[in-house]
Motif scaffolding. Structure first.
Motif, PDB file in Angstrom:
ATOM      1  N   VAL A  28       0.887  -1.160   0.000  1.00 12.86           N
ATOM      2  CA  VAL A  28       0.000   0.000   0.000  1.00 12.86           C
ATOM      3  C   VAL A  28       0.924   1.209   0.000  1.00 12.86           C
ATOM      4  O   VAL A  28       1.419   1.620   1.048  1.00 12.86           O
ATOM      5  CB  VAL A  28      -0.910  -0.022   1.249  1.00 12.86           C
ATOM      6  CG1 VAL A  28      -1.836   1.190   1.262  1.00 12.86           C
ATOM      7  CG2 VAL A  28      -1.726  -1.322   1.299  1.00 12.86           C
ATOM      8  N   GLU A  29       1.206   1.728  -1.180  1.00 15.17           N
ATOM      9  CA  GLU A  29       2.217   2.794  -1.249  1.00 15.17           C
ATOM     10  C   GLU A  29       1.993   3.667  -2.466  1.00 15.17           C
ATOM     11  O   GLU A  29       1.426   3.227  -3.472  1.00 15.17           O
ATOM     12  CB  GLU A  29       3.634   2.187  -1.317  1.00 15.17           C
ATOM     13  CG  GLU A  29       3.846   1.343  -2.545  1.00 15.17           C
ATOM     14  CD  GLU A  29       5.270   0.835  -2.725  1.00 15.17           C
ATOM     15  OE1 GLU A  29       6.191   1.366  -2.106  1.00 15.17           O
ATOM     16  OE2 GLU A  29       5.437  -0.091  -3.526  1.00 15.17           O
ATOM     17  N   GLN A  30       2.493   4.890  -2.371  1.00 14.13           N
ATOM     18  CA  GLN A  30       2.400   5.826  -3.497  1.00 14.13           C
ATOM     19  C   GLN A  30       2.968   5.200  -4.755  1.00 14.13           C
ATOM     20  O   GLN A  30       3.951   4.449  -4.710  1.00 14.13           O
ATOM     21  CB  GLN A  30       3.122   7.133  -3.143  1.00 14.13           C
ATOM     22  CG  GLN A  30       4.636   7.055  -3.045  1.00 14.13           C
ATOM     23  CD  GLN A  30       5.361   7.146  -4.400  1.00 14.13           C
ATOM     24  OE1 GLN A  30       4.768   7.505  -5.419  1.00 14.13           O
ATOM     25  NE2 GLN A  30       6.640   6.817  -4.393  1.00 14.13           N
ATOM     26  N   HIS A  31       2.330   5.510  -5.876  1.00 19.43           N
ATOM     27  CA  HIS A  31       2.823   5.035  -7.172  1.00 19.43           C
ATOM     28  C   HIS A  31       2.944   6.173  -8.177  1.00 19.43           C
ATOM     29  O   HIS A  31       2.431   6.093  -9.296  1.00 19.43           O
ATOM     30  CB  HIS A  31       1.940   3.905  -7.706  1.00 19.43           C
ATOM     31  CG  HIS A  31       2.443   2.559  -7.308  1.00 19.43           C
ATOM     32  ND1 HIS A  31       2.242   2.039  -6.052  1.00 19.43           N
ATOM     33  CD2 HIS A  31       3.196   1.641  -7.960  1.00 19.43           C
ATOM     34  CE1 HIS A  31       2.837   0.864  -5.962  1.00 19.43           C
ATOM     35  NE2 HIS A  31       3.422   0.595  -7.102  1.00 19.43           N
ATOM     36  N   GLY A  32       3.611   7.247  -7.730  1.00 17.77           N
ATOM     37  CA  GLY A  32       3.838   8.359  -8.644  1.00 17.77           C
ATOM     38  C   GLY A  32       2.581   9.192  -8.808  1.00 17.77           C
ATOM     39  O   GLY A  32       1.545   8.928  -8.204  1.00 17.77           O
ATOM     40  N   THR A  39      -1.758  -0.099  -6.435  1.00 12.82           N
ATOM     41  CA  THR A  39      -1.239  -0.727  -7.652  1.00 12.82           C
ATOM     42  C   THR A  39      -0.596  -2.098  -7.409  1.00 12.82           C
ATOM     43  O   THR A  39      -0.858  -3.052  -8.142  1.00 12.82           O
ATOM     44  CB  THR A  39      -0.200   0.219  -8.322  1.00 12.82           C
ATOM     45  OG1 THR A  39      -0.880   1.403  -8.717  1.00 12.82           O
ATOM     46  CG2 THR A  39       0.456  -0.416  -9.544  1.00 12.82           C
ATOM     47  N   ASP A  40       0.227  -2.189  -6.379  1.00 16.24           N
ATOM     48  CA  ASP A  40       1.002  -3.428  -6.185  1.00 16.24           C
ATOM     49  C   ASP A  40       0.169  -4.604  -5.704  1.00 16.24           C
ATOM     50  O   ASP A  40       0.644  -5.749  -5.729  1.00 16.24           O
ATOM     51  CB  ASP A  40       2.146  -3.187  -5.187  1.00 16.24           C
ATOM     52  CG  ASP A  40       3.291  -2.446  -5.843  1.00 16.24           C
ATOM     53  OD1 ASP A  40       3.231  -2.183  -7.054  1.00 16.24           O
ATOM     54  OD2 ASP A  40       4.257  -2.117  -5.125  1.00 16.24           O
ATOM     55  N   VAL A  41      -1.046  -4.325  -5.227  1.00 12.96           N
ATOM     56  CA  VAL A  41      -1.918  -5.455  -4.884  1.00 12.96           C
ATOM     57  C   VAL A  41      -2.950  -5.682  -5.987  1.00 12.96           C
ATOM     58  O   VAL A  41      -3.326  -6.818  -6.280  1.00 12.96           O
ATOM     59  CB  VAL A  41      -2.543  -5.292  -3.482  1.00 12.96           C
ATOM     60  CG1 VAL A  41      -3.514  -4.154  -3.410  1.00 12.96           C
ATOM     61  CG2 VAL A  41      -3.221  -6.581  -3.038  1.00 12.96           C
ATOM     62  N   ASN A 108       3.855 -12.113  -6.242  1.00  7.22           N
ATOM     63  CA  ASN A 108       4.233 -10.855  -5.617  1.00  7.22           C
ATOM     64  C   ASN A 108       4.151  -9.680  -6.585  1.00  7.22           C
ATOM     65  O   ASN A 108       4.493  -9.803  -7.759  1.00  7.22           O
ATOM     66  CB  ASN A 108       5.671 -11.003  -5.081  1.00  7.22           C
ATOM     67  CG  ASN A 108       6.166  -9.738  -4.429  1.00  7.22           C
ATOM     68  OD1 ASN A 108       5.423  -9.057  -3.710  1.00  7.22           O
ATOM     69  ND2 ASN A 108       7.419  -9.383  -4.688  1.00  7.22           N
ATOM     70  N   GLY A 109       3.731  -8.514  -6.028  1.00  2.64           N
ATOM     71  CA  GLY A 109       3.630  -7.305  -6.838  1.00  2.64           C
ATOM     72  C   GLY A 109       4.540  -6.180  -6.382  1.00  2.64           C
ATOM     73  O   GLY A 109       4.418  -5.064  -6.878  1.00  2.64           O
ATOM     74  N   HIS A 110       5.460  -6.459  -5.456  1.00  4.80           N
ATOM     75  CA  HIS A 110       6.227  -5.356  -4.862  1.00  4.80           C
ATOM     76  C   HIS A 110       7.660  -5.779  -4.524  1.00  4.80           C
ATOM     77  O   HIS A 110       7.867  -6.760  -3.789  1.00  4.80           O
ATOM     78  CB  HIS A 110       5.494  -4.888  -3.595  1.00  4.80           C
ATOM     79  CG  HIS A 110       6.255  -3.893  -2.787  1.00  4.80           C
ATOM     80  ND1 HIS A 110       6.591  -2.655  -3.284  1.00  4.80           N
ATOM     81  CD2 HIS A 110       6.758  -3.945  -1.525  1.00  4.80           C
ATOM     82  CE1 HIS A 110       7.270  -1.993  -2.357  1.00  4.80           C
ATOM     83  NE2 HIS A 110       7.387  -2.751  -1.281  1.00  4.80           N
ATOM     84  N   MET A 166      11.939   1.767 -12.332  1.00  2.00           N
ATOM     85  CA  MET A 166      11.988   0.911 -11.161  1.00  2.00           C
ATOM     86  C   MET A 166      10.706   0.969 -10.330  1.00  2.00           C
ATOM     87  O   MET A 166      10.303  -0.017  -9.733  1.00  2.00           O
ATOM     88  CB  MET A 166      13.164   1.375 -10.309  1.00  2.00           C
ATOM     89  CG  MET A 166      13.471   0.480  -9.149  1.00  2.00           C
ATOM     90  SD  MET A 166      15.016   0.984  -8.398  1.00  2.00           S
ATOM     91  CE  MET A 166      15.174  -0.317  -7.197  1.00  2.00           C
ATOM     92  N   HIS A 167      10.095   2.135 -10.270  1.00  2.00           N
ATOM     93  CA  HIS A 167       8.872   2.256  -9.452  1.00  2.00           C
ATOM     94  C   HIS A 167       7.885   3.178 -10.154  1.00  2.00           C
ATOM     95  O   HIS A 167       8.289   4.147 -10.777  1.00  2.00           O
ATOM     96  CB  HIS A 167       9.215   2.812  -8.067  1.00  2.00           C
ATOM     97  CG  HIS A 167       8.003   2.956  -7.199  1.00  2.00           C
ATOM     98  ND1 HIS A 167       7.273   1.865  -6.768  1.00  2.00           N
ATOM     99  CD2 HIS A 167       7.350   4.042  -6.722  1.00  2.00           C
ATOM    100  CE1 HIS A 167       6.250   2.284  -6.047  1.00  2.00           C
ATOM    101  NE2 HIS A 167       6.265   3.602  -6.008  1.00  2.00           N
ATOM    102  N   ALA A 168       6.573   2.865  -9.962  1.00  2.00           N
ATOM    103  CA  ALA A 168       5.512   3.525 -10.727  1.00  2.00           C
ATOM    104  C   ALA A 168       5.816   3.292 -12.209  1.00  2.00           C
ATOM    105  O   ALA A 168       5.849   4.217 -13.022  1.00  2.00           O
ATOM    106  CB  ALA A 168       5.401   5.013 -10.393  1.00  2.00           C
ATOM    107  N   SER A 171       4.283  -0.292 -16.949  1.00  2.00           N
ATOM    108  CA  SER A 171       3.590  -1.578 -17.097  1.00  2.00           C
ATOM    109  C   SER A 171       2.581  -1.796 -15.969  1.00  2.00           C
ATOM    110  O   SER A 171       1.443  -2.201 -16.220  1.00  2.00           O
ATOM    111  CB  SER A 171       4.586  -2.738 -17.183  1.00  2.00           C
ATOM    112  OG  SER A 171       5.352  -2.828 -16.012  1.00  2.00           O
ATOM    113  N   GLU A 172       2.965  -1.504 -14.737  1.00  2.00           N
ATOM    114  CA  GLU A 172       2.000  -1.720 -13.646  1.00  2.00           C
ATOM    115  C   GLU A 172       0.860  -0.712 -13.712  1.00  2.00           C
ATOM    116  O   GLU A 172      -0.305  -1.046 -13.462  1.00  2.00           O
ATOM    117  CB  GLU A 172       2.682  -1.727 -12.262  1.00  2.00           C
ATOM    118  CG  GLU A 172       3.417  -0.460 -11.890  1.00  2.00           C
ATOM    119  CD  GLU A 172       4.123  -0.554 -10.535  1.00  2.00           C
ATOM    120  OE1 GLU A 172       3.878  -1.504  -9.773  1.00  2.00           O
ATOM    121  OE2 GLU A 172       4.935   0.346 -10.231  1.00  2.00           O
ATOM    122  N   ILE A 173       1.191   0.535 -14.097  1.00  2.00           N
ATOM    123  CA  ILE A 173       0.142   1.559 -14.213  1.00  2.00           C
ATOM    124  C   ILE A 173      -0.828   1.163 -15.338  1.00  2.00           C
ATOM    125  O   ILE A 173      -2.053   1.306 -15.217  1.00  2.00           O
ATOM    126  CB  ILE A 173       0.752   2.959 -14.489  1.00  2.00           C
ATOM    127  CG1 ILE A 173       1.779   3.343 -13.418  1.00  2.00           C
ATOM    128  CG2 ILE A 173      -0.353   4.016 -14.601  1.00  2.00           C
ATOM    129  CD1 ILE A 173       1.303   3.483 -12.013  1.00  2.00           C
TER     130      ILE A 173
HETATM  131 NI    NI Z   1       4.574  -1.061  -7.730  1.00  2.00          NI
END
Ligand code: NI
Length: 257
Positions: A28-32, A39-41, A108-110, A166-168, A171-173
């Motif tokens: 549960v974290e900021q994604h830009g 996003t990660d879940v 895993n997503g993170h 590396m983050h945000a 592909s995940e967005i």
């Molecule tokens: Ni992520």
């Protein structure tokens, strides 16, 4: 099949033909500036559901909380400590193992979860080797990061090259855009910030250090990525590729000796 939507009778019947479960792991974290905090879940949950549908498998409740202390200077981020996360993994496995589950497929997503989930798996293996009575010899634990599935990995490179970052990541967005079409592109972003190969190497597995320093260094939350490249169509393709790769990997896991 979804554990949360099942009755215990249905789970008992499932155990009659499979001892395996898929467990999504998130954070549960900021994604830009444009990415959803979940996003990660959201990503591994959707991929797990696709795998379950294609391989007649069971999806357990996602462990939504992950290890992301480096993002705590961004509002909305909730991090567990690594020890809490490991304890959650261990309690999850121990609970289901006593009812007969033997194969745990963690999707895993993170990045920050990789080291602690692997450590928790080591502890579980070590614990059962002290208890020869436990039917532990049949316990198998596999950890997969969805973005490392071979087809997904190739597509990420082809679609976004180094701007996958590396983050945000775009592909995940993109996957969250495909799943939640009401998602906006977010505010106009300044040009993305390139990070060096050395940085990527040194910070692999989200090894980032202090939250305040992390926010100072990456003020809008992106780390080397350009999420403005994301679009729902890419997201649908990435999701389909992850599900296809996941189904073959999960099937291989089922027959792993
Ligand atoms: Ni992520």
């Amino acid at each position: 099949m979804d554990l949360l939507l099942s009755t215990w009778k249905e789970i008992e019947a499932y155990l009659g033909h499979s001892k395996a479960i898929i467990v999504p792991l998130g954070s549960v974290e900021q994604h830009g500036p444009s990415g959803r905090i979940g996003t990660d879940v959201i990503c591994p949950q959707a991929i797990a559901e696709g795998i379950a549908a294609g391989a007649d498998a069971l999806v357990g409740p996602a462990i939504a909380f992950g290890v992301c202390p480096f993002n705590l200077a961004f509002p909305g981020t909730i991090s567990t400590r690594a020890a809490t996360f490991m304890a959650l993994i261990e309690d999850y496995v121990r609970s289901l193992a006593r009812q007969g589950f033997e194969r745990f497929y963690f999707l895993n997503g993170h990045g920050g979860n990789i080291a602690p989930v692997q450590a928790a798996c080591q502890d579980l293996h070590a614990a059962r080797s002290f208890n020869p009575q436990a039917k532990a010899d049949r316990m198998r634990l596999r950890v997969r990061n969805w973005w490392e599935y071979p087809t997904v990995s190739r597509m990420r490179r082809e679609l976004y090259g180094e701007w996958e970052g590396m983050h945000a990541t775009p592909s995940e967005i993109a996957i969250t855009q495909a799943l939640h079409p009401d998602q906006t592109q977010g505010p106009r972003m300044s040009p993305p910030q390139r990070v060096s190969k050395e940085f990527l190497h040194a910070h692999a597995g989200d090894n980032h250090g202090s939250a305040e320093e992390h926010r100072r260094r990456f003020p809008d939350g992106r780390v080397g990525s350009d999420p403005s490249l994301a679009n729902p169509e890419d997201g649908r393709r990435l999701l389909a590729a992850a599900v296809a790769d996941g189904i073959s990997d999960y099937r291989a896991f089922l027959v792993e000796p």
